[in-house]
Write a protein that holds these residues in place. Structure first.
Motif, PDB file in Angstrom:
ATOM      1  N   ARG A 144      -9.255  -5.746   1.535  1.00 12.77           N
ATOM      2  CA  ARG A 144      -9.639  -7.270   1.836  1.00 12.77           C
ATOM      3  C   ARG A 144      -9.858  -7.266   3.333  1.00 12.77           C
ATOM      4  N   THR A 145     -10.445  -8.183   3.905  1.00 13.46           N
ATOM      5  CA  THR A 145     -10.265  -8.405   5.315  1.00 13.46           C
ATOM      6  C   THR A 145      -9.015  -9.336   5.525  1.00 13.46           C
ATOM      7  N   GLY A 146      -8.701  -9.660   6.801  1.00 14.04           N
ATOM      8  CA  GLY A 146      -7.366 -10.423   6.982  1.00 14.04           C
ATOM      9  C   GLY A 146      -7.665 -11.857   6.649  1.00 14.04           C
ATOM     10  N   ASN A 147      -8.785 -12.330   6.257  1.00  8.72           N
ATOM     11  CA  ASN A 147      -8.913 -13.899   5.907  1.00  8.72           C
ATOM     12  C   ASN A 147      -8.904 -14.071   4.466  1.00  8.72           C
ATOM     13  N   GLU A 148      -8.538 -15.360   4.037  1.00  6.70           N
ATOM     14  CA  GLU A 148      -8.459 -15.555   2.609  1.00  6.70           C
ATOM     15  C   GLU A 148      -9.907 -15.979   2.243  1.00  6.70           C
ATOM     16  N   GLY A 149     -10.547 -15.255   1.450  1.00  4.27           N
ATOM     17  CA  GLY A 149     -11.890 -15.597   1.089  1.00  4.27           C
ATOM     18  C   GLY A 149     -11.762 -16.542  -0.180  1.00  4.27           C
ATOM     19  N   ALA A 150     -12.967 -16.834  -0.563  1.00  3.83           N
ATOM     20  CA  ALA A 150     -13.200 -17.656  -1.816  1.00  3.83           C
ATOM     21  C   ALA A 150     -12.612 -16.923  -2.899  1.00  3.83           C
ATOM     22  N   LEU A 151     -12.175 -17.723  -3.903  1.00  4.87           N
ATOM     23  CA  LEU A 151     -11.860 -17.305  -5.216  1.00  4.87           C
ATOM     24  C   LEU A 151     -12.635 -17.517  -6.291  1.00  4.87           C
ATOM     25  N   TYR A 152     -12.532 -16.649  -7.346  1.00  4.43           N
ATOM     26  CA  TYR A 152     -13.475 -17.033  -8.633  1.00  4.43           C
ATOM     27  C   TYR A 152     -12.827 -17.999  -9.554  1.00  4.43           C
TER      28      TYR A 152
END
Ligand code: SAM
Length: 354
Positions: free
Chosen positions: A31-39
């Motif tokens: 992952r990146t350190g950021n919270e991304g969009a979820l499915y």
């Protein structure tokens, strides 16, 4: 009902279901350190129906994964319900790999139908200490814990979570006490982060009595940082471990993803999963269902097949089975990692379910 196989004659016996794409860790290789969009995810009844249909088609092993599967409330109940499913007694006669038409029907009926389903779980272990025993009691057969360093500071750097190490170690020990055995610990090696952990993990395997499996880093991460030289390969792992102690290879089944080795003195086992340097696509027996109910026929698929949409339109179990059979014929022959024509998968690992 005829059992499930793809057009290359590979028997499909192994189903992975992601029950959430949320994760409480942000591992650097994933992952990146950021919270991304979820499915997003589905009610457990929907995964149960999917599993039931697929078990009736010849699936003998279901692995729950994510995201982090233990983040979902009710996971113990889900395991209890899955444990009520029985396999169909359709035994693979052979998994013959690439395109051997002479064995295009790789199943034969056995007399032993109705065996318990093999139910496994892959977790980062953060919440396992309290859940190991309830999961075992509910019918979980096996657990695999991901852990990428045996040093608390390094662990925090890789997972981007402070103070997780002791909790994961407690989870591993609780799983062992609960009888979730044999216990596997998966370690993804990524150059520049943890290649110096190979020998410490060899010691860990011997001391804790767990099988440590090293996994080659695959181009499935959110940050698109993968490059051939970030992969710590099987050959390199073996050479490094041999500096510590001699290893002896253990014969392994053709469809097993890991090459297995024991230490020469008989204490401790390690495995190496080498999809990059030694691909095993010819023996792949797996399909996956994502947390939002899409079938993926390969980790590196560039499209999904929307099983949940079929359910929403009111398909019967028989219609779902027919639809799945057609999807499985589209299973990719192999991945193309490292080749000029490689096209990145349409989802990253956390949104597929490893
Ligand atoms: N959260 C759970 C866990 O940590 O095990 C389950 C999901 S995680 C995506 C499943 C497995 O995929 C873990 O063993 C993880 O180390 C592995 N993984 C994630 N990204 C990977 C990558 N780029 N290459 C190889 N393995 C990866």
């Amino acid at each position: 009902m005829a059992a499930l196989h793809d057009k290359f004659g590979r028997a499909i016996t192994d189903l992975r279901i992601s029950i959430t794409d949320r994760c409480n860790y942000k591992c650097v290789y994933c992952r990146t350190g950021n919270e991304g969009a979820l499915y997003g995810d589905l009610p457990f009844e929907d995964y149960l129906r999917m599993a039931r249909v697929l078990v009736n088609m010849g699936i003998t092993k279901v692995r729950l994964t994510g995201g982090e599967p233990l983040l979902r409330n009710g996971v113990v109940e889900l395991v209890r319900e899955l444990a009520k499913l029985k396999t169909q007694g359709l035994k693979p006669r052979s998994n013959n790999g690439f395109g051997d038409a002479a064995e295009a029907a790789p199943f034969q009926n056995s007399h032993g139908s109705g065996e318990p389903l093999d139910i496994a779980l892959t977790t980062n272990g953060h919440l396992l200490a309290d859940l190991a025993k309830p999961l075992k009691d509910a019918g979980l057969t096996r657990v695999t814990v991901s852990m990428d360093a045996v040093d608390p500071d390094r662990f925090a750097r890789i997972t981007r979570v402070p103070n997780g190490y002791d909790q994961v170690l407690a989870g591993i020990r609780a799983a062992r006490r609960a009888g979730l055995w044999p216990l596997k610990v998966n370690c993804v090696l990524m150059r520049g982060f943890n290649e110096d952990q190979i020998i410490p993990f060899g010691m860990f395997a011997r001391e804790e009595g767990v099988t440590v499996r090293f996994i080659e880093f695959m181009p499935l991460e959110e940050g698109r940082t993968w490059a051939p030289d970030t992969v710590v390969t099987l050959d390199e792992i073996l050479a490094r471990m041999a500096e510590y102690r001699p290893l002896v290879e253990i014969p392994h089944g053709r469809s097993e993803t890991a090459r297995r080795y024991r230490f020469e003195d008989g204490i401790g086992e390690i495995g190496i999963i080498a999809p990059v340097s030694h691909p095993f696509c010819g023996h792949c027996s797996r399909i996956r269902i994502t947390s939002d109910g899409k079938i993926r026929t390969c980790l590196f698929s560039v499209w999904d097949h929307d099983l949940h949409a079929q359910m929403r339109r009111g398909a019967s179990d028989e219609e779902l089975a027919e639809w799945i059979r057609d999807v499985v014929t589209k299973k990719e022959e192999r991945h193309h990692i490292g080749e000029p024509d490689f096209v990145p998968a349409s989802r990253t690992m956390v949104h597929i379910g490893g």
